[in-house]
Design an enzyme around this catalytic site. Structure first.
Site, PDB file in Angstrom:
ATOM      1  N   ASP A  13      -0.259   5.078   0.930  1.00  0.00           N
ATOM      2  CA  ASP A  13      -0.529   6.041   1.997  1.00  0.00           C
ATOM      3  C   ASP A  13      -0.416   5.387   3.368  1.00  0.00           C
ATOM      4  O   ASP A  13      -1.030   4.353   3.637  1.00  0.00           O
ATOM      5  CB  ASP A  13      -1.927   6.627   1.838  1.00  0.00           C
ATOM      6  CG  ASP A  13      -2.054   7.504   0.588  1.00  0.00           C
ATOM      7  OD1 ASP A  13      -1.069   7.594  -0.160  1.00  0.00           O
ATOM      8  OD2 ASP A  13      -3.135   8.066   0.372  1.00  0.00           O
ATOM      9  N   ASP A  26       0.862  -1.169   0.000  1.00  0.00           N
ATOM     10  CA  ASP A  26       0.000   0.000   0.000  1.00  0.00           C
ATOM     11  C   ASP A  26       0.908   1.232   0.000  1.00  0.00           C
ATOM     12  O   ASP A  26       2.104   1.139   0.285  1.00  0.00           O
ATOM     13  CB  ASP A  26      -0.884  -0.044   1.248  1.00  0.00           C
ATOM     14  CG  ASP A  26      -1.746   1.184   1.405  1.00  0.00           C
ATOM     15  OD1 ASP A  26      -2.309   1.642   0.397  1.00  0.00           O
ATOM     16  OD2 ASP A  26      -1.838   1.691   2.538  1.00  0.00           O
TER      17      ASP A  26
END
Length: 426
Positions: free
Chosen positions: A189, A187
């Site tokens: 963020d 991922d």
């Protein structure tokens, strides 16, 4: 009738110095012995060297004892020789079940935590065969090689202990499977970077508080991600597209990100990123870091303005898992040899699909679902879960390999102006 085999365990302890091992085996070379196992540990200059030997029939204990004792006296070491017998190749009962690696990470890692973990391993009927240190500062990482344990039950049991002791614990099968992981998908963020890209954009649009609340609720799984994202993007309508360049310049990599990517990249690992954020911001970052696979949402831009709409399908929870499978197929890597890393509910399907799912400073719902979790603020701690010690790490700065001041870790990522954007994976 089989001739009984005799085993000898020779242990040398004392101040370490060059040549101990070579001189020991030179003294043993005249005897008909087979080496079954060797373990050597040096802690602050103190040596513990154990050698397990085997011979057919009764060994020349007098000669061996004299040779080892003379060596120990000459080097100022203490020596112990223990004889045993058994029908197995090592004179011991065969290990039950497969080998497991139990990795403990703490900052600090306390004696109470190790006592609790070791106690639960023993209570499960498993045995700790070896213990080694993978890292010392700022995170201490100890790896236990365990035999005779059920990986599923032991993982669940030790996870509960980890929570009470405030440490991270990973239980993985040993052997080549563990060392063959070749694709890492992360991922973006709050995982690869410290920021939430949409929050940075919202500051410039004057709707930071409203967007932050929606983002937090979505990451906790309280809101449908796709609907939440469209609502948040709608609040950005009318924003000048030039702010995307400004936000790119503000991004801060998570501590240890460069170290993780540089070290594993040098070992032939491949990387991908999947994001509920925006390809206009993260694709240049991926290019700058040498990350080959990218999947992210695309903001619609008309006449130099963000319209508040998205182009194409939303990269949501299911799409992230699909991207992992697509990246793995393109890279020629089985899903069992992939690692997925994330922090929010949007990452759950991807974490479940990967061979090893890691919750990184994650929400409780993600920690509960992942194979293992990391609560330390260093992304390169993932290396230790793969059996790579801090001594073997290519230091990219700001990770566990070489601590740096927090101000340095928070410095904006210098994105190359020449880095060409990577198009979203189809």
């Amino acid at each position: 009738m089989n001739t009984p085999r005799t085993t000898l365990l020779i242990t040398l302890t004392g101040q370490d110095r060059p040549g101990v091992t070579s001189r020991l085996f030179a003294g043993l070379a005249r005897y008909q012995l087979a080496v079954l196992d060797i373990e050597q540990v040096v802690i602050r200059g103190k040596l513990v060297l154990g050698v397990l030997l085997e011979c057919d029939g009764p060994p020349d204990l007098t000669g061996i004892h004299a040779a080892v004792s003379a060596l120990a006296a000459d080097l100022g070491l203490e020596a112990e020789i223990t004889a045993g017998s058994g029908a197995g190749a090592a004179g011991e009962a065969p290990a039950r079940g497969g080998r497991l690696h139990v990795t403990l990470l703490g900052s600090p890692l306390t004696p109470a935590a190790i006592t609790a973990i070791a106690g639960r391993i023993a209570a499960s009927g498993a045995n700790i065969d070896r213990i080694g240190r993978l890292a010392q500062r700022p995170v201490t990482c100890i790896e236990l090689e365990v035999s005779g344990g059920d990986p599923v039950l032991l993982r669940e049991d030790l996870a509960r202990v980890a929570v009470t002791q405030g440490i991270d614990v990973a239980v993985q099968r040993g052997g080549l499977h563990r060392r063959s992981l070749r694709l890492i998908v992360m991922d973006v963020d709050s995982t690869l970077i410290q920021d939430e890209v949409i929050d940075l954009l919202a500051v410039r649009a004057g709707c930071a508080d409203e967007v932050a609340k929606l983002t937090t609720a979505a990451m906790r799984g309280e809101l449908d991600f796709a609907a939440s994202l469209r609502e948040r993007v709608g609040l950005l309508a009318g924003l000048d597209a030039g702010v995307l360049d400004e936000v790119r310049g503000e991004l801060k990599l998570t501590a240890g990100a460069r170290t993780l990517i540089g070290t594993l990249g040098g070992l032939g690992y491949k990387f991908g990123i999947v994001s509920g954020g925006f390809v206009q911001v993260i694709a240049p970052l991926a290019a700058e870091l040498g990350i080959g696979y990218v999947a992210a949402n695309e903001l619609e831009i008309v006449g130099g303005k963000i319209t508040g709409r998205l182009c194409g399908p939303v990269i949501d929870r299911a799409a992230k898992a699909d991207a992992l499978r697509r990246f793995a197929a393109d890279a020629g890597v089985p899903l069992s040899q992939t690692v997925a890393v994330g922090d929010g509910a949007n990452d759950l399907d991807m974490i479940a699909a990967a061979g090893l799912g890691i919750a990184f400073n994650a929400k409780p719902v993600v920690r509960d679902a992942a194979d293992t979790s990391l609560s330390v603020p260093y992304l390169d701690a993932i290396l230790y879960l793969l059996g790579i010690s801090s001594d073997d790490v290519l230091d990219g700065g700001g990770g566990t390999a070489a601590p740096v001041p927090s101000s340095a870790r928070a410095a904006p990522v210098p994105l190359s102006a020449r880095a060409a954007p990577v198009p979203p994976a189809s």
